[in-house]
Design a protein around this motif. Structure first.
Motif, PDB file in Angstrom:
ATOM      1  N   SER A   1       7.619  -9.921 -18.409  1.00  0.00           N
ATOM      2  CA  SER A   1       7.384  -8.672 -19.143  1.00  0.00           C
ATOM      3  C   SER A   1       6.807  -7.566 -18.269  1.00  0.00           C
ATOM      4  O   SER A   1       6.679  -6.428 -18.727  1.00  0.00           O
ATOM      5  CB  SER A   1       6.464  -8.922 -20.326  1.00  0.00           C
ATOM      6  OG  SER A   1       5.190  -9.373 -19.884  1.00  0.00           O
ATOM      7  N   ILE A   7      16.497  -1.588 -17.875  1.00  0.00           N
ATOM      8  CA  ILE A   7      15.574  -1.506 -19.001  1.00  0.00           C
ATOM      9  C   ILE A   7      14.148  -1.610 -18.484  1.00  0.00           C
ATOM     10  O   ILE A   7      13.865  -2.388 -17.548  1.00  0.00           O
ATOM     11  CB  ILE A   7      15.884  -2.594 -20.049  1.00  0.00           C
ATOM     12  CG1 ILE A   7      15.126  -2.345 -21.352  1.00  0.00           C
ATOM     13  CG2 ILE A   7      15.604  -4.000 -19.509  1.00  0.00           C
ATOM     14  CD1 ILE A   7      15.653  -3.169 -22.522  1.00  0.00           C
ATOM     15  N   GLY A  15      11.213  -0.905 -23.575  1.00  0.00           N
ATOM     16  CA  GLY A  15      12.644  -1.018 -23.832  1.00  0.00           C
ATOM     17  C   GLY A  15      13.464   0.233 -23.618  1.00  0.00           C
ATOM     18  O   GLY A  15      14.564   0.360 -24.170  1.00  0.00           O
ATOM     19  N   THR A  22      16.055   2.471 -21.812  1.00  0.00           N
ATOM     20  CA  THR A  22      17.225   2.090 -21.038  1.00  0.00           C
ATOM     21  C   THR A  22      17.875   3.291 -20.354  1.00  0.00           C
ATOM     22  O   THR A  22      17.693   4.443 -20.768  1.00  0.00           O
ATOM     23  CB  THR A  22      18.272   1.415 -21.936  1.00  0.00           C
ATOM     24  OG1 THR A  22      18.542   2.270 -23.061  1.00  0.00           O
ATOM     25  CG2 THR A  22      17.790   0.064 -22.437  1.00  0.00           C
ATOM     26  N   SER A  49      19.301  -4.812 -23.862  1.00  0.00           N
ATOM     27  CA  SER A  49      18.077  -5.100 -24.609  1.00  0.00           C
ATOM     28  C   SER A  49      17.357  -6.256 -23.935  1.00  0.00           C
ATOM     29  O   SER A  49      17.910  -6.903 -23.031  1.00  0.00           O
ATOM     30  CB  SER A  49      18.409  -5.435 -26.069  1.00  0.00           C
ATOM     31  OG  SER A  49      19.254  -6.576 -26.150  1.00  0.00           O
ATOM     32  N   ARG A  50      16.138  -6.522 -24.377  1.00  0.00           N
ATOM     33  CA  ARG A  50      15.386  -7.618 -23.787  1.00  0.00           C
ATOM     34  C   ARG A  50      14.517  -8.289 -24.836  1.00  0.00           C
ATOM     35  O   ARG A  50      14.099  -7.659 -25.814  1.00  0.00           O
ATOM     36  CB  ARG A  50      14.535  -7.142 -22.606  1.00  0.00           C
ATOM     37  CG  ARG A  50      13.397  -6.226 -22.938  1.00  0.00           C
ATOM     38  CD  ARG A  50      12.750  -5.669 -21.657  1.00  0.00           C
ATOM     39  NE  ARG A  50      12.120  -6.712 -20.858  1.00  0.00           N
ATOM     40  CZ  ARG A  50      11.828  -6.585 -19.553  1.00  0.00           C
ATOM     41  NH1 ARG A  50      12.111  -5.453 -18.927  1.00  0.00           N
ATOM     42  NH2 ARG A  50      11.251  -7.575 -18.898  1.00  0.00           N
ATOM     43  N   ASP A  51      14.230  -9.561 -24.594  1.00  0.00           N
ATOM     44  CA  ASP A  51      13.326 -10.342 -25.421  1.00  0.00           C
ATOM     45  C   ASP A  51      12.282 -10.936 -24.486  1.00  0.00           C
ATOM     46  O   ASP A  51      12.558 -11.918 -23.786  1.00  0.00           O
ATOM     47  CB  ASP A  51      14.110 -11.441 -26.148  1.00  0.00           C
ATOM     48  CG  ASP A  51      13.252 -12.265 -27.096  1.00  0.00           C
ATOM     49  OD1 ASP A  51      12.022 -12.299 -26.896  1.00  0.00           O
ATOM     50  OD2 ASP A  51      13.805 -12.879 -28.007  1.00  0.00           O
ATOM     51  N   VAL A  88      17.167 -10.966 -20.959  1.00  0.00           N
ATOM     52  CA  VAL A  88      17.767  -9.667 -21.247  1.00  0.00           C
ATOM     53  C   VAL A  88      19.218  -9.889 -21.641  1.00  0.00           C
ATOM     54  O   VAL A  88      19.820 -10.913 -21.301  1.00  0.00           O
ATOM     55  CB  VAL A  88      17.693  -8.692 -20.054  1.00  0.00           C
ATOM     56  CG1 VAL A  88      16.265  -8.357 -19.718  1.00  0.00           C
ATOM     57  CG2 VAL A  88      18.451  -9.229 -18.857  1.00  0.00           C
TER      58      VAL A  88
END
Length: 121
Positions: free
Chosen positions: A29, A50, A55, A57, A70-72, A78
């Motif tokens: 992160s 990103i 978040g 972009t 996107s990312r988690d 990602v």
């Protein structure tokens, strides 16, 4: 740090694919993540990036409006949703981690092996 990209494949023009990039680091992160691509005989080029936590972009003009990144940060992953694919999108797609969100590939410290995307016309 290891990065594993997946989700590539063969798709017809106009189709969609969703790429994933999983990272092994607990500090995921804190990193910006970039997607790049390299077609045979061509230089590696920027696709999308990103920011670490909010978040934000940025996209290459060639994919803007068609690709969404996107990312988690819980799953250290990602994603790159690619829609309306064109034959010119055919390339190996690679993800990379860097300390700053940038289009410059030289600023990325860790790189994955990549996943092949082939778009047939």
């Amino acid at each position: 740090v290891q990065l594993q990209a997946s989700g590539g494949g063969l798709v017809q023009a106009g189709g969609s694919l969703r790429l994933s990039c999983a990272a092994s680091t607990r500090a995921f992160s804190s990193y910006a993540v970039g997607w790049f691509r390299q077609a045979p005989g061509k230089e590696r080029e920027f696709v999308a990036v990103i920011t670490p936590t909010d978040g934000i972009t940025d996209y290459a003009d060639s994919v803007k409006g068609r690709f969404t990144m996107s990312r988690d940060n819980v799953k250290n992953t990602v994603f790159l949703q690619m829609n309306s694919l064109k034959s010119e999108d055919t390339a190996v797609y690679l993800c990379a981690l860097g300390s700053v969100p940038t289009r410059s590939l030289g600023r990325y410290r860790y790189w994955g092996q990549g996943t092949q995307v082939t778009v047939s016309s």
